[in-house]
Design a protein around this motif. Structure first.
Motif, PDB file in Angstrom:
ATOM      1  N   ALA A  71      38.411  39.394  70.632  1.00  0.00           N
ATOM      2  CA  ALA A  71      37.789  38.077  70.773  1.00  0.00           C
ATOM      3  C   ALA A  71      36.446  38.162  71.497  1.00  0.00           C
ATOM      4  O   ALA A  71      35.472  37.536  71.065  1.00  0.00           O
ATOM      5  CB  ALA A  71      38.739  37.120  71.486  1.00  0.00           C
TER       6      ALA A  71
ATOM      7  N   ASN B 149      33.013  36.887  69.964  1.00  0.00           N
ATOM      8  CA  ASN B 149      32.263  35.830  70.654  1.00  0.00           C
ATOM      9  C   ASN B 149      30.824  36.239  70.954  1.00  0.00           C
ATOM     10  O   ASN B 149      29.953  35.377  71.132  1.00  0.00           O
ATOM     11  CB  ASN B 149      32.973  35.460  71.965  1.00  0.00           C
TER      12      ASN B 149
ATOM     13  N   ASP C  60      39.408  33.861  66.970  1.00  0.00           N
ATOM     14  CA  ASP C  60      39.594  35.075  67.780  1.00  0.00           C
ATOM     15  C   ASP C  60      40.159  36.239  66.984  1.00  0.00           C
ATOM     16  O   ASP C  60      40.697  37.192  67.557  1.00  0.00           O
ATOM     17  CB  ASP C  60      40.507  34.803  68.989  1.00  0.00           C
TER      18      ASP C  60
ATOM     19  N   GLN D  96      33.853  31.052  64.890  1.00  0.00           N
ATOM     20  CA  GLN D  96      34.236  30.996  66.304  1.00  0.00           C
ATOM     21  C   GLN D  96      33.852  29.639  66.910  1.00  0.00           C
ATOM     22  O   GLN D  96      33.236  29.565  67.967  1.00  0.00           O
ATOM     23  CB  GLN D  96      33.610  32.137  67.095  1.00  0.00           C
TER      24      GLN D  96
END
Length: 311
Positions: free
Chosen positions: A41, A45, A264, A301
């Motif tokens: 994740a 991100n 994620d 995301q």
């Protein structure tokens, strides 16, 4: 975004230990043997600031010039615009500026607005053409790209190159990252090679694109990958735009893909276009009837990209 006519025209026939990508423009990625790997994740991100730049490119150019496009601009508050242009129709919106927190020059292009008829026409010109030797000096004659994408790219290429040169002169250690979604991703892909061939050797050029259609033939992907070694195509879930135009029409993607499977959750498919691994887009979405056009807009995301999401 694409109209139903566009989708049908571009539709393909049904097709029966790696380093994870680093979104830093000053990093380089060596091409490696294909092996799918899971992304964490935090790694996924790390792409969010780039996603926000792709989102901002859909905003009116008047709001890009002073970086006042609302939340899309506020997501990267230290960004300094050098130039912005386009009309969202005959010329896709674009902007160029300096991003201090990453010490990089950013070049971003708008994708297709279905309400702008001329930009939709750009997508449906299926013929391939050789690269313009003036814009792409030294490119092999065997390399061909989508005619409509090449024509659109030529409209802004020299203005973008001038802006990038100006910024690199002011920030000598900076890299360059090209960004775009949909048609904007195709233009960013062309920009990545164009800038590589027209900027001083050693300039660190990278790219992050979203939901990008195929741009050229196998010779294009091979030559591109030999010249641009830090480029990532991010695809979302069952978005079928990345499988267009079809491989049966002589198109092939450049390396490499990050395929978002869910919140994620994503994998990286490095190297040449992966036609074998069930989790990579080419196999996961074998034809448009097994895809979902809404996934083209997001969420990446948590970030949605398109005209109605620019603010």
């Amino acid at each position: 975004m694409f109209t139903l006519t566009t989708i049908l025209l571009l539709s393909p026939l049904p097709l029966s230990v790696v380093a994870l990508p680093h979104p830093d423009a000053n990093a380089t990625r060596a091409l490696v043997p294909r092996a799918v790997a899971t992304m964490s994740a935090p790694q996924l991100n790390a792409y969010t600031p780039y996603t926000q730049f792709a989102r901002a490119a859909y905003c009116d150019s008047s709001t890009l010039k002073d970086w006042s496009c609302g939340k899309a601009c506020e997501a990267n508050p230290d960004f300094q615009v050098n130039t912005a242009g386009g009309n969202g129709n005959s010329i896709q919106n674009y902007f160029v500026g300096y991003w201090p927190s990453k010490n990089t020059v950013v070049v971003a292009h708008e994708g297709t607005d279905p309400t702008a008829f001329e930009s939709v026409l750009t997508d449906v010109k299926l013929l391939q053409r050789s690269l313009d030797s003036t814009l792409f000096p030294g490119a092999p004659s065997s390399v061909t790209v989508h005619d409509g994408f090449a024509n659109e790219h030529a409209l802004t290429a020299t203005a973008i190159l001038a802006a990038v040169k100006n910024l690199l002169s002011s920030h000598s250690s900076a890299g360059v990252v090209v960004i775009g979604h949909s048609l904007g991703g195709a233009l960013a892909e062309l920009d990545a090679l164009y800038l590589t061939l027209n900027l001083p050797s050693g300039t660190k050029i990278s790219g992050v694109t979203y939901g990008t259609p195929r741009v050229g033939n196998a010779a294009w992907s091979t030559y591109f990958d030999s010249q641009v070694t830090n480029f990532t195509r991010v695809n979302n879930r069952d978005d079928f735009i990345p499988i267009l135009p079809g491989r049966s029409l002589g198109y092939e993607h450049v390396a490499q893909e990050v395929h978002i499977l869910g919140t994620d959750s994503a994998i990286v498919c490095p190297g040449a276009e992966d036609t074998t691994d069930a989790q990579c887009t080419t196999s996961a979405v074998p034809n448009i009837f097994e895809g979902n056009i809404l996934d083209h807009l997001g969420p990446y995301q948590g970030v949605w990209i398109g005209t109605i999401f620019c603010t």
